[in-house]
Design a protein around this motif. Structure first.
Motif, PDB file in Angstrom:
ATOM      1  N   ARG A  22       0.826  -1.203   0.000  1.00  0.00           N
ATOM      2  CA  ARG A  22       0.000   0.000   0.000  1.00  0.00           C
ATOM      3  C   ARG A  22       0.864   1.259   0.000  1.00  0.00           C
ATOM      4  NH1 ARG A  22      -4.180   1.606   4.822  1.00  0.00           N
ATOM      5  NH2 ARG A  22      -5.075   3.411   3.787  1.00  0.00           N
ATOM      6  N   TYR A  23       2.100   1.126   0.506  1.00  0.00           N
ATOM      7  CA  TYR A  23       3.012   2.268   0.627  1.00  0.00           C
ATOM      8  C   TYR A  23       4.162   2.198  -0.391  1.00  0.00           C
ATOM      9  CZ  TYR A  23       0.489   2.445   5.025  1.00  0.00           C
ATOM     10  OH  TYR A  23      -0.501   2.494   5.970  1.00  0.00           O
ATOM     11  N   LYS A  24       3.987   1.388  -1.420  1.00  0.00           N
ATOM     12  CA  LYS A  24       5.067   1.126  -2.368  1.00  0.00           C
ATOM     13  C   LYS A  24       5.626   2.417  -2.980  1.00  0.00           C
ATOM     14  CE  LYS A  24       6.340  -1.744  -6.257  1.00  0.00           C
ATOM     15  NZ  LYS A  24       5.937  -2.730  -7.226  1.00  0.00           N
ATOM     16  N   SER A  25       4.760   3.328  -3.405  1.00  0.00           N
ATOM     17  CA  SER A  25       5.257   4.552  -4.041  1.00  0.00           C
ATOM     18  C   SER A  25       6.008   5.431  -3.044  1.00  0.00           C
ATOM     19  CB  SER A  25       4.114   5.335  -4.686  1.00  0.00           C
ATOM     20  OG  SER A  25       3.179   5.748  -3.715  1.00  0.00           O
ATOM     21  N   GLN A  26       5.541   5.473  -1.802  1.00  0.00           N
ATOM     22  CA  GLN A  26       6.232   6.264  -0.780  1.00  0.00           C
ATOM     23  C   GLN A  26       7.596   5.661  -0.455  1.00  0.00           C
ATOM     24  OE1 GLN A  26       2.728   6.003   1.791  1.00  0.00           O
ATOM     25  NE2 GLN A  26       3.006   8.199   2.186  1.00  0.00           N
ATOM     26  N   ILE A  27       7.652   4.331  -0.404  1.00  0.00           N
ATOM     27  CA  ILE A  27       8.918   3.645  -0.137  1.00  0.00           C
ATOM     28  C   ILE A  27       9.894   3.905  -1.276  1.00  0.00           C
ATOM     29  CG2 ILE A  27      10.006   1.366   0.079  1.00  0.00           C
ATOM     30  CD1 ILE A  27       7.380   0.464   1.524  1.00  0.00           C
ATOM     31  N   THR A  28       9.415   3.796  -2.503  1.00  0.00           N
ATOM     32  CA  THR A  28      10.265   4.037  -3.673  1.00  0.00           C
ATOM     33  C   THR A  28      10.796   5.463  -3.666  1.00  0.00           C
ATOM     34  OG1 THR A  28       9.073   2.393  -4.972  1.00  0.00           O
ATOM     35  CG2 THR A  28      10.338   4.039  -6.201  1.00  0.00           C
ATOM     36  N   LEU A  29       9.933   6.426  -3.403  1.00  0.00           N
ATOM     37  CA  LEU A  29      10.345   7.823  -3.360  1.00  0.00           C
ATOM     38  C   LEU A  29      11.396   8.051  -2.273  1.00  0.00           C
ATOM     39  CD1 LEU A  29      10.049  10.748  -4.298  1.00  0.00           C
ATOM     40  CD2 LEU A  29       8.139  10.967  -2.683  1.00  0.00           C
ATOM     41  N   ALA A  30      11.178   7.504  -1.102  1.00  0.00           N
ATOM     42  CA  ALA A  30      12.139   7.668  -0.006  1.00  0.00           C
ATOM     43  C   ALA A  30      13.492   7.053  -0.365  1.00  0.00           C
ATOM     44  CB  ALA A  30      11.594   7.044   1.272  1.00  0.00           C
ATOM     45  N   LYS A  31      13.480   5.874  -0.998  1.00  0.00           N
ATOM     46  CA  LYS A  31      14.735   5.226  -1.393  1.00  0.00           C
ATOM     47  C   LYS A  31      15.468   6.041  -2.450  1.00  0.00           C
ATOM     48  CE  LYS A  31      13.601   0.445  -0.200  1.00  0.00           C
ATOM     49  NZ  LYS A  31      13.356  -0.913  -0.712  1.00  0.00           N
ATOM     50  N   ARG A  32      14.727   6.619  -3.380  1.00  0.00           N
ATOM     51  CA  ARG A  32      15.352   7.467  -4.406  1.00  0.00           C
ATOM     52  C   ARG A  32      15.951   8.721  -3.790  1.00  0.00           C
ATOM     53  NH1 ARG A  32      10.848   6.868  -9.252  1.00  0.00           N
ATOM     54  NH2 ARG A  32      11.427   4.748  -9.811  1.00  0.00           N
ATOM     55  N   ARG A  33      15.276   9.261  -2.803  1.00  0.00           N
ATOM     56  CA  ARG A  33      15.817  10.434  -2.112  1.00  0.00           C
ATOM     57  C   ARG A  33      17.072  10.068  -1.330  1.00  0.00           C
ATOM     58  NH1 ARG A  33      10.156  13.283  -0.151  1.00  0.00           N
ATOM     59  NH2 ARG A  33       9.743  14.259  -2.163  1.00  0.00           N
ATOM     60  N   ILE A  34      17.074   8.904  -0.714  1.00  0.00           N
ATOM     61  CA  ILE A  34      18.271   8.435  -0.008  1.00  0.00           C
ATOM     62  C   ILE A  34      19.440   8.347  -0.987  1.00  0.00           C
ATOM     63  CG2 ILE A  34      19.332   6.442   1.149  1.00  0.00           C
ATOM     64  CD1 ILE A  34      16.499   5.944   2.405  1.00  0.00           C
ATOM     65  N   ASP A  35      19.199   7.760  -2.160  1.00  0.00           N
ATOM     66  CA  ASP A  35      20.252   7.652  -3.176  1.00  0.00           C
ATOM     67  C   ASP A  35      20.758   9.029  -3.605  1.00  0.00           C
ATOM     68  OD1 ASP A  35      20.011   4.892  -3.092  1.00  0.00           O
ATOM     69  OD2 ASP A  35      18.792   4.766  -4.915  1.00  0.00           O
ATOM     70  N   ALA A  36      19.838   9.956  -3.857  1.00  0.00           N
ATOM     71  CA  ALA A  36      20.223  11.301  -4.295  1.00  0.00           C
ATOM     72  C   ALA A  36      21.008  12.027  -3.209  1.00  0.00           C
ATOM     73  CB  ALA A  36      18.980  12.101  -4.674  1.00  0.00           C
ATOM     74  N   PHE A  37      20.544  11.934  -1.971  1.00  0.00           N
ATOM     75  CA  PHE A  37      21.258  12.588  -0.876  1.00  0.00           C
ATOM     76  C   PHE A  37      22.616  11.939  -0.630  1.00  0.00           C
ATOM     77  CE2 PHE A  37      17.016  14.199   0.778  1.00  0.00           C
ATOM     78  CZ  PHE A  37      17.297  15.534   0.512  1.00  0.00           C
TER      79      PHE A  37
END
Length: 73
Positions: A37-52
């Motif tokens: 249910r939170y897949k898009s939020q998890i994906t976004l957070a992981k992408r932000r972690i990578d960018a940071f």
């Protein structure tokens, strides 16, 4: 654009803090009853972690370059 070492160190500290918070968010979301249910939020957070993480690496490189420049003066 030139930055002082103190500015870079503070920026890195702030980004490290954000990365930590994002990682905790991912852990929390992944352990929810229905994590899909939170897949898009998890994906976004992981992408932000990578960018940071890239930002931190570049800041560390800049700090090292500044230190080398100071040593060679």
């Amino acid at each position: 654009m030139d930055f002082e070492a103190s500015e870079l160190i503070e920026a890195k500290r702030q980004i490290d803090s954000t990365i930590h918070k994002l990682k905790e968010t991912v852990k929390t979301l992944e352990t929810k009853e229905n994590p899909n249910r939170y897949k898009s939020q998890i994906t976004l957070a992981k992408r932000r972690i990578d960018a940071f993480s890239i930002s931190v690496a570049l800041i560390e490189k800049e700090i090292n370059d500044l230190n080398k420049k100071l040593l060679n003066q």
